[in-house]
Design an enzyme around this catalytic site. Structure first.
Site, PDB file in Angstrom:
ATOM      1  N   GLN A 286       3.930   9.374  -2.455  1.00 27.91           N
ATOM      2  CA  GLN A 286       3.651   8.809  -1.127  1.00 27.91           C
ATOM      3  C   GLN A 286       4.797   9.100  -0.144  1.00 27.91           C
ATOM      4  O   GLN A 286       4.581   9.193   1.056  1.00 27.91           O
ATOM      5  CB  GLN A 286       3.436   7.293  -1.216  1.00 27.91           C
ATOM      6  CG  GLN A 286       2.141   6.877  -1.867  1.00 27.91           C
ATOM      7  CD  GLN A 286       2.311   6.614  -3.342  1.00 27.91           C
ATOM      8  OE1 GLN A 286       3.186   7.177  -3.989  1.00 27.91           O
ATOM      9  NE2 GLN A 286       1.467   5.763  -3.903  1.00 27.91           N
TER      10      GLN A 286
ATOM     11  N   ASP B  34       4.128  -5.277  -1.867  1.00 28.56           N
ATOM     12  CA  ASP B  34       2.712  -5.511  -2.176  1.00 28.56           C
ATOM     13  C   ASP B  34       2.422  -6.974  -2.435  1.00 28.56           C
ATOM     14  O   ASP B  34       1.305  -7.447  -2.235  1.00 28.56           O
ATOM     15  CB  ASP B  34       2.285  -4.662  -3.372  1.00 28.56           C
ATOM     16  CG  ASP B  34       2.177  -3.214  -2.940  1.00 28.56           C
ATOM     17  OD1 ASP B  34       3.210  -2.532  -2.916  1.00 28.56           O
ATOM     18  OD2 ASP B  34       1.067  -2.803  -2.561  1.00 28.56           O
TER      19      ASP B  34
ATOM     20  N   ASN C  61       6.768  -4.037  -5.407  1.00 31.06           N
ATOM     21  CA  ASN C  61       6.552  -2.883  -4.533  1.00 31.06           C
ATOM     22  C   ASN C  61       6.432  -1.653  -5.433  1.00 31.06           C
ATOM     23  O   ASN C  61       6.528  -1.751  -6.663  1.00 31.06           O
ATOM     24  CB  ASN C  61       7.696  -2.753  -3.518  1.00 31.06           C
ATOM     25  CG  ASN C  61       7.371  -1.755  -2.416  1.00 31.06           C
ATOM     26  OD1 ASN C  61       6.278  -1.803  -1.822  1.00 31.06           O
ATOM     27  ND2 ASN C  61       8.267  -0.834  -2.129  1.00 31.06           N
ATOM     28  N   LYS C  62       6.217  -0.512  -4.814  1.00 34.66           N
ATOM     29  CA  LYS C  62       5.986   0.738  -5.545  1.00 34.66           C
ATOM     30  C   LYS C  62       7.004   0.945  -6.663  1.00 34.66           C
ATOM     31  O   LYS C  62       8.192   0.676  -6.479  1.00 34.66           O
ATOM     32  CB  LYS C  62       6.040   1.893  -4.532  1.00 34.66           C
ATOM     33  CG  LYS C  62       5.867   3.283  -5.096  1.00 34.66           C
ATOM     34  CD  LYS C  62       4.641   3.447  -5.945  1.00 34.66           C
ATOM     35  CE  LYS C  62       3.364   3.013  -5.257  1.00 34.66           C
ATOM     36  NZ  LYS C  62       2.220   2.887  -6.199  1.00 34.66           N
TER      37      LYS C  62
HETATM   38  O1  MRU Z   1       0.117   2.525  -4.466  1.00 35.61           O
HETATM   39  P1  MRU Z   1       0.324   2.345  -2.990  1.00 35.61           P
HETATM   40  O2  MRU Z   1       0.522   3.628  -2.270  1.00 35.61           O
HETATM   41  O3  MRU Z   1      -0.754   1.485  -2.373  1.00 35.61           O
HETATM   42  O4  MRU Z   1       1.678   1.525  -2.891  1.00 35.61           O
HETATM   43  C1  MRU Z   1       2.154   1.186  -1.612  1.00 35.61           C
HETATM   44  C2  MRU Z   1       3.435   0.475  -1.621  1.00 35.61           C
HETATM   45  O5  MRU Z   1       4.000   0.181  -2.648  1.00 35.61           O
HETATM   46  C3  MRU Z   1       3.972   0.060  -0.289  1.00 35.61           C
HETATM   47  O6  MRU Z   1       5.364   0.100  -0.279  1.00 35.61           O
HETATM   48  C4  MRU Z   1       3.507  -1.370   0.009  1.00 35.61           C
HETATM   49  O7  MRU Z   1       2.125  -1.479  -0.124  1.00 35.61           O
HETATM   50  C5  MRU Z   1       3.908  -1.820   1.348  1.00 35.61           C
HETATM   51  S1  MRU Z   1       2.993  -0.979   2.555  1.00 35.61           S
HETATM   52  C6  MRU Z   1       3.277  -1.542   4.079  1.00 35.61           C
END
Ligand code: MRU
Length: 375
Positions: free
Chosen positions: A221, A262, A272-273
């Protein structure tokens, strides 16, 4: 889809959209820019069935906690608009519509378990519908009311992003070099983003900033989405692999880390990720501020700590292959948790649209969220 490269100074959204609602002669559509093919192609999708919306969330065509929430809200509205349109001329009852709405909520709720914004948005749509069931609305009136509620959720997200951006920009100094992980920008929200919003606001205010972008394996990402977004806005950036972050922190090249979330537990633990935890520990070891930027809809006061956050386990092929090209021996055992939990001890501050929360988070988050329009 048209992409405008020059957003207006002070604009609350970038010059392109992540998720939006359309109505035409075929009926309603939930529209998305397909993030699974960015940046090689900029393709917009028009989804006309809630099953397509659910599939788009599962397959990361739309991702990022606030964007998932907004999309789910639109998906709920779409489910009812489509159902009402298909049954036009029949004696559809409010009870039947409510049953259909609840089924859509279950479908959308099964897509991704970690981002609490998804469940928050589904619950808010259900509660809005339940509030008016006694009001003898026509099916069309109920469908319009739910569409308006979803549009309100999207508009609130735009406003929240701008507010987080303004508050967070106060923590950025002219000349700062920042590091971010994953994509918590406009592509992850309906507005300017969460972690990237302070960077956008600081840049638009004329501060010189430079952003180190972790590529964010396994799904990249950072490399695909954050690098693309920052390039659109002409913000200077350097793309690095995830294992380079410590090197640049140790050599004194990073002033602060900004990430999204998240789900944030009542004690300030942050999901978070995957990889965010490692970045937080590294930042702590080098006395670099580690800022989490997230709207109140990401804060889950119902869970006391990060130990209670469900962590999504994704397809092993995301790890054994890179963008479809196999890199590991076929049949190798793989682990693929999509998120990790950063203990609150490593979090310098949590920037929400209502204010900046500092430790102790079990006090400050509760105070901030009590002002939030909770469901
Ligand atoms: O798997 P993803 O791409 O949905 O993960 C996204 C994240 O971890 C972001 O850092 C999180 O959702 C915050 S987005 C404003």
């Amino acid at each position: 889809m048209s992409v405008h490269n020059q957003p207006q100074e002070g604009a609350s959204e970038p010059g392109w959209k992540t998720v939006w609602w359309e109505e035409d002669e075929q009926g309603a559509a939930v529209c998305l820019v397909d993030q699974s093919v960015l940046p090689q192609a900029v393709v917009s999708l028009h989804l006309r069935h809630e099953q397509q919306v659910a599939d788009a969330i599962t397959t990361l065509k739309v991702r990022g906690a606030p964007a998932i929430g907004v999309t789910a809200a639109f998906g709920m509205a779409l489910a009812v608009c489509r159902f009402v349109q298909e049954h036009e001329g029949t004696a559809l009852t409010i009870v039947e519509i409510m049953a259909h709405l609840r089924a859509a909520g279950k479908l959308l709720g099964r897509t991704r378990p970690t981002a609490v914004n998804l469940f928050w948005a589904i619950e808010r749509m259900l509660q809005r519908a339940e509030q008016v069931t006694q009001q003898s609305l026509s099916p069309q009136q109920l469908a319009r009311l739910l569409r308006d509620e979803a549009l309100a959720i999207a508009a609130e997200d735009v406003a929240a992003c701008l507010s987080m951006g303004t508050l967070g920009a106060s923590l950025i100094k002219d000349g700062d070099i920042l590091l971010t992980h994953c994509n918590a920008g406009a592509l992850a929200t309906a507005g300017l983003g969460t972690a990237l919003a302070p960077i956008y606001v600081a840049h638009r205010a004329g501060k010189q900033v430079h952003v180190f972008v972790d590529e964010t394996r396994p799904v990249l990402q950072g490399a695909r989405l954050t690098a693309w977004e920052l390039q659109q806005e002409q913000i200077p950036l350097t793309l690095i692999t995830d294992n380079m972050a410590g090197h640049f922190m140790r050599s004194g090249g990073i002033n602060a880390v900004f990430v999204g979330a998240d789900r944030i537990a009542a004690n300030g633990d942050v999901a978070n990720k995957i990889g965010t935890y490692s970045v937080a520990v590294l930042a702590h070891a080098h006395a670099i501020p580690f800022y989490v930027v997230a709207p109140c809809s990401t804060i889950d006061l119902a869970i006391p700590s990060g130990d209670h956050i469900p962590i999504e386990q994704r397809n092993p092929e995301e790890v054994s292959a890179v963008r479809g090209a196999q890199v590991a021996p076929v049949g190798v055992r793989v682990a693929n948790p999509a998120f990790d939990v950063t203990p609150h001890q490593y979090v310098t501050a949590i920037i929400t649209e209502k204010g900046i929360a500092r430790p102790p988070y079990d006090v400050s988050l509760g105070q901030i969220c009590s002002e939030h329009n909770t469901i």
